[in-house]
Design an enzyme around this catalytic site. Sequence first.
Site, PDB file in Angstrom:
ATOM      1  N   ARG A  53       0.837  -1.198   0.000  1.00  0.00           N
ATOM      2  CA  ARG A  53       0.000   0.000   0.000  1.00  0.00           C
ATOM      3  C   ARG A  53       0.876   1.254   0.000  1.00  0.00           C
ATOM      4  O   ARG A  53       0.624   2.217  -0.708  1.00  0.00           O
ATOM      5  CB  ARG A  53      -0.918   0.000   1.226  1.00  0.00           C
ATOM      6  CG  ARG A  53      -2.136   0.872   1.083  1.00  0.00           C
ATOM      7  CD  ARG A  53      -3.076   0.752   2.276  1.00  0.00           C
ATOM      8  NE  ARG A  53      -3.376  -0.614   2.634  1.00  0.00           N
ATOM      9  CZ  ARG A  53      -3.274  -1.116   3.870  1.00  0.00           C
ATOM     10  NH1 ARG A  53      -2.875  -0.371   4.864  1.00  0.00           N
ATOM     11  NH2 ARG A  53      -3.576  -2.363   4.099  1.00  0.00           N
ATOM     12  N   CYS A  56      -7.760 -17.225  16.374  1.00  0.00           N
ATOM     13  CA  CYS A  56      -8.418 -16.874  17.638  1.00  0.00           C
ATOM     14  C   CYS A  56      -9.899 -17.269  17.631  1.00  0.00           C
ATOM     15  O   CYS A  56     -10.496 -17.475  18.684  1.00  0.00           O
ATOM     16  CB  CYS A  56      -8.316 -15.365  17.882  1.00  0.00           C
ATOM     17  SG  CYS A  56      -6.685 -14.696  17.582  1.00  0.00           S
ATOM     18  N   ASN A  86       0.130  -8.520  14.243  1.00  0.00           N
ATOM     19  CA  ASN A  86      -0.381  -7.547  13.265  1.00  0.00           C
ATOM     20  C   ASN A  86       0.398  -6.237  13.318  1.00  0.00           C
ATOM     21  O   ASN A  86       0.777  -5.672  12.296  1.00  0.00           O
ATOM     22  CB  ASN A  86      -1.862  -7.265  13.544  1.00  0.00           C
ATOM     23  CG  ASN A  86      -2.763  -8.366  13.018  1.00  0.00           C
ATOM     24  OD1 ASN A  86      -3.114  -8.376  11.850  1.00  0.00           O
ATOM     25  ND2 ASN A  86      -3.105  -9.313  13.861  1.00  0.00           N
ATOM     26  N   ASP A  95       4.471 -14.579  16.278  1.00  0.00           N
ATOM     27  CA  ASP A  95       4.682 -15.631  17.278  1.00  0.00           C
ATOM     28  C   ASP A  95       6.064 -16.273  17.233  1.00  0.00           C
ATOM     29  O   ASP A  95       6.419 -17.021  18.138  1.00  0.00           O
ATOM     30  CB  ASP A  95       3.643 -16.742  17.088  1.00  0.00           C
ATOM     31  CG  ASP A  95       2.285 -16.384  17.635  1.00  0.00           C
ATOM     32  OD1 ASP A  95       2.073 -15.195  17.946  1.00  0.00           O
ATOM     33  OD2 ASP A  95       1.441 -17.288  17.751  1.00  0.00           O
TER      34      ASP A  95
HETATM   35  C1  LIG Z   1      -6.970 -21.535  19.162  1.00  0.00           C
HETATM   36  C2  LIG Z   1      -6.248 -20.225  19.218  1.00  0.00           C
HETATM   37  C3  LIG Z   1      -6.861 -19.155  19.830  1.00  0.00           C
HETATM   38  C4  LIG Z   1      -6.194 -17.934  19.911  1.00  0.00           C
HETATM   39  N1  LIG Z   1      -6.836 -16.889  20.517  1.00  0.00           N
HETATM   40  C5  LIG Z   1      -6.211 -15.699  20.591  1.00  0.00           C
HETATM   41  C6  LIG Z   1      -6.862 -14.581  21.183  1.00  0.00           C
HETATM   42  O1  LIG Z   1      -8.007 -14.679  21.647  1.00  0.00           O
HETATM   43  N2  LIG Z   1      -6.192 -13.403  21.239  1.00  0.00           N
HETATM   44  C7  LIG Z   1      -4.929 -13.264  20.724  1.00  0.00           C
HETATM   45  O2  LIG Z   1      -4.365 -12.167  20.789  1.00  0.00           O
HETATM   46  N3  LIG Z   1      -4.291 -14.300  20.151  1.00  0.00           N
HETATM   47  C8  LIG Z   1      -4.896 -15.507  20.070  1.00  0.00           C
HETATM   48  N4  LIG Z   1      -4.256 -16.559  19.458  1.00  0.00           N
HETATM   49  C9  LIG Z   1      -2.869 -16.370  18.975  1.00  0.00           C
HETATM   50  C10 LIG Z   1      -2.844 -15.757  17.578  1.00  0.00           C
HETATM   51  O3  LIG Z   1      -3.607 -16.531  16.715  1.00  0.00           O
HETATM   52  C11 LIG Z   1      -1.400 -15.662  17.126  1.00  0.00           C
HETATM   53  O4  LIG Z   1      -0.710 -14.818  18.006  1.00  0.00           O
HETATM   54  C12 LIG Z   1      -1.254 -15.135  15.703  1.00  0.00           C
HETATM   55  O5  LIG Z   1      -1.919 -15.940  14.790  1.00  0.00           O
HETATM   56  C13 LIG Z   1       0.232 -15.067  15.333  1.00  0.00           C
HETATM   57  O6  LIG Z   1       0.353 -14.717  13.998  1.00  0.00           O
HETATM   58  P1  LIG Z   1       1.675 -15.060  13.190  1.00  0.00           P
HETATM   59  O7  LIG Z   1       1.475 -14.512  11.826  1.00  0.00           O
HETATM   60  O8  LIG Z   1       2.858 -14.649  13.958  1.00  0.00           O
HETATM   61  O9  LIG Z   1       1.761 -16.656  13.178  1.00  0.00           O
HETATM   62  P2  LIG Z   1       0.777 -17.778  12.683  1.00  0.00           P
HETATM   63  O10 LIG Z   1      -0.624 -17.354  12.778  1.00  0.00           O
HETATM   64  O11 LIG Z   1       1.183 -19.015  13.396  1.00  0.00           O
HETATM   65  O12 LIG Z   1       1.148 -17.931  11.146  1.00  0.00           O
HETATM   66  C14 LIG Z   1       2.379 -18.386  10.708  1.00  0.00           C
HETATM   67  C15 LIG Z   1       2.228 -18.933   9.308  1.00  0.00           C
HETATM   68  O13 LIG Z   1       3.501 -19.284   8.808  1.00  0.00           O
HETATM   69  C16 LIG Z   1       3.386 -20.459   8.034  1.00  0.00           C
HETATM   70  N5  LIG Z   1       4.713 -21.073   7.958  1.00  0.00           N
HETATM   71  C17 LIG Z   1       5.445 -21.556   8.987  1.00  0.00           C
HETATM   72  N6  LIG Z   1       6.627 -22.016   8.547  1.00  0.00           N
HETATM   73  C18 LIG Z   1       6.662 -21.805   7.220  1.00  0.00           C
HETATM   74  C19 LIG Z   1       7.611 -22.058   6.206  1.00  0.00           C
HETATM   75  N7  LIG Z   1       8.788 -22.633   6.467  1.00  0.00           N
HETATM   76  N8  LIG Z   1       7.299 -21.735   4.924  1.00  0.00           N
HETATM   77  C20 LIG Z   1       6.096 -21.145   4.630  1.00  0.00           C
HETATM   78  N9  LIG Z   1       5.162 -20.897   5.559  1.00  0.00           N
HETATM   79  C21 LIG Z   1       5.435 -21.202   6.828  1.00  0.00           C
HETATM   80  C22 LIG Z   1       2.361 -21.272   8.798  1.00  0.00           C
HETATM   81  O14 LIG Z   1       1.745 -22.244   7.974  1.00  0.00           O
HETATM   82  C23 LIG Z   1       1.391 -20.194   9.264  1.00  0.00           C
HETATM   83  O15 LIG Z   1       0.321 -20.006   8.363  1.00  0.00           O
HETATM   84  C24 LIG Z   1      -4.890 -17.794  19.349  1.00  0.00           C
HETATM   85  C25 LIG Z   1      -4.279 -18.882  18.728  1.00  0.00           C
HETATM   86  C26 LIG Z   1      -4.945 -20.082  18.652  1.00  0.00           C
HETATM   87  C27 LIG Z   1      -4.274 -21.254  17.970  1.00  0.00           C
END
Ligand SMILES: Cc1cc2nc3c(=O)[nH]c(=O)nc-3n(C[C@H](O)[C@H](O)[C@H](O)COP(=O)(O)OP(=O)(O)OC[C@H]3O[C@@H](n4cnc5c(N)ncnc54)[C@H](O)[C@@H]3O)c2cc1C
Length: 469
Positions: free
Chosen positions: A22, A43, A323, A301
Amino acid sequence: MTTFVIVGGDAAGMSAASKAKRDDPDLDVVVFEKGEWVSYGACGLPYYIKGEIQSLEDLVSVTPEEFREQRDIDLRTSHEVVDIDPDDGTVTARSHGDETVQPYDRLLIATGSEAIEPPIDGTDAEGVYTLGSMTDGKDLREFVARSRETSPSEQPDSGPACQHLERCRGPVGIVGGGYIGVEMAEALAANDFEVHLFQRGDRILKGFSAATSDAVAEHLETRGVSVYLNAEVESLAGSDRVEAILTADGRVPVEMVLLGTGVRPRTALAERAGIELGPTGAIAADEYRETNFEGVYAAGDCAESEHVVTGEPAYVPLALTANRHGRAIGRTVAGTPTEGGGVAGTAAVKAFDIEAARTGITDHEEAREAGFDPVTETIEAKSRAGYYPEGGTVGVTLTADRGSGRLLGGSLVSEYGEGAVHRSHALVGAVTEGVTLAALSNYDLAYAPPFNTTWDPVLTAAKVLDGTL
Ligand SMILES: Cc1cc2nc3c(=O)[nH]c(=O)nc-3n(C[C@H](O)[C@H](O)[C@H](O)COP(=O)(O)OP(=O)(O)OC[C@H]3O[C@@H](n4cnc5c(N)ncnc54)[C@H](O)[C@@H]3O)c2cc1C
């Protein structure tokens, strides 16, 4: 043209991709995601499993087609990055047996976290689940649907969760009383399962205050969930399929087990590339989220952040941080260096008719390690004016430093809808800015009878703890 490559297509990765594109439409933005889903809200999975959200697609905020066609992002799903070479400035991605070597000028590692499987026997049996991905969510919802059709224990009054129900399913076990365990206890009990929740420590929701944890545990019990404290699960019994949970105190028969024992940062790929981890075991990054390699960033994460109270690295794997840090990196890569900001460890959880929130440092040991002299007080106050027809109680626990009077953290609990979570936002501001209790108790918070008392419970708690100091 500058090429910005992103590994991981969820919260952190797609926030960075969208913001970068963007702010600088001339950037070449390439995202590798090993799965099929991108920009999904994990989440929401407990509510999908519960049945409140009908389709997994409802959890997706932007579809792959929208990213490609409307945002001009080169999004490659089913592409797993298997190697990063920071000296050459390339990543290698694998998809259906084919390998692609992709050069980058800037790189973001946003690989997220993975569920920790506890070191107990029997976790590979059928009927044992974790909940970290959309696929896990789908599997669990299918389990619920299947049980609806076939559960052998579907008899009236077969357990505590069934006392008010016409039919009952289960029993099922949850190992771990963190927020996923608690949310899933609601999701499963609401589907008529007899739920047994095992926590190895003396309370669930460890990061919250003891008063908050106890209130949530009691509420779960009143809704038929059996909560076992100080109950370390030793093994899962069963030949092919899980049949029981074994603790030092005995054996609880179950038809399914959910392991909710926490997550760890997914760092293997980064480590192999020589990207440094910090003391928490997650990827270390500076205030711009840059790693030890110039132009290589980490967010979400998989990475650690600076704690706003201690100034030390902290691992708080939650959605807003992913985010926010992704967005900041997107801006930086597009030409406006932007700090990601610290974390306060703010979190919220709902279980049936109770809600809770926490922020900052509430644990005394943690506070002492950071050089503070912690003091804690808990108060209970009405959530709305006494004469107002509706209302409940808010429990507020505040922790402050004795010497300076600085607020270190807080934890709140109330009936669902009575404002524990929204009230926590005032505490987040105070904790982040390092204000004293005296200053907090002078905050000009909004007041009207349907929302609170003249002195909001947060202000009352600040005055009480200030008095103690
Ligand atoms: C059941 C559940 C409930 C939750 N509830 C909450 C809540 O209420 N409030 C809150 O703040 N947080 C909550 N969370 C946490 C929140 O979802 C995470 O903090 C957030 O999704 C982190 O985002 P991210 O992009 O860092 O990682 P992720 O969402 O884990 O995404 C990482 C991505 O990287 C991809 N990936 C990994 N390795 C590779 C590779 N080598 N090559 C290509 N792709 C790859 C994975 O497939 C994945 O899609 C919850 C999580 C879960 C599981």
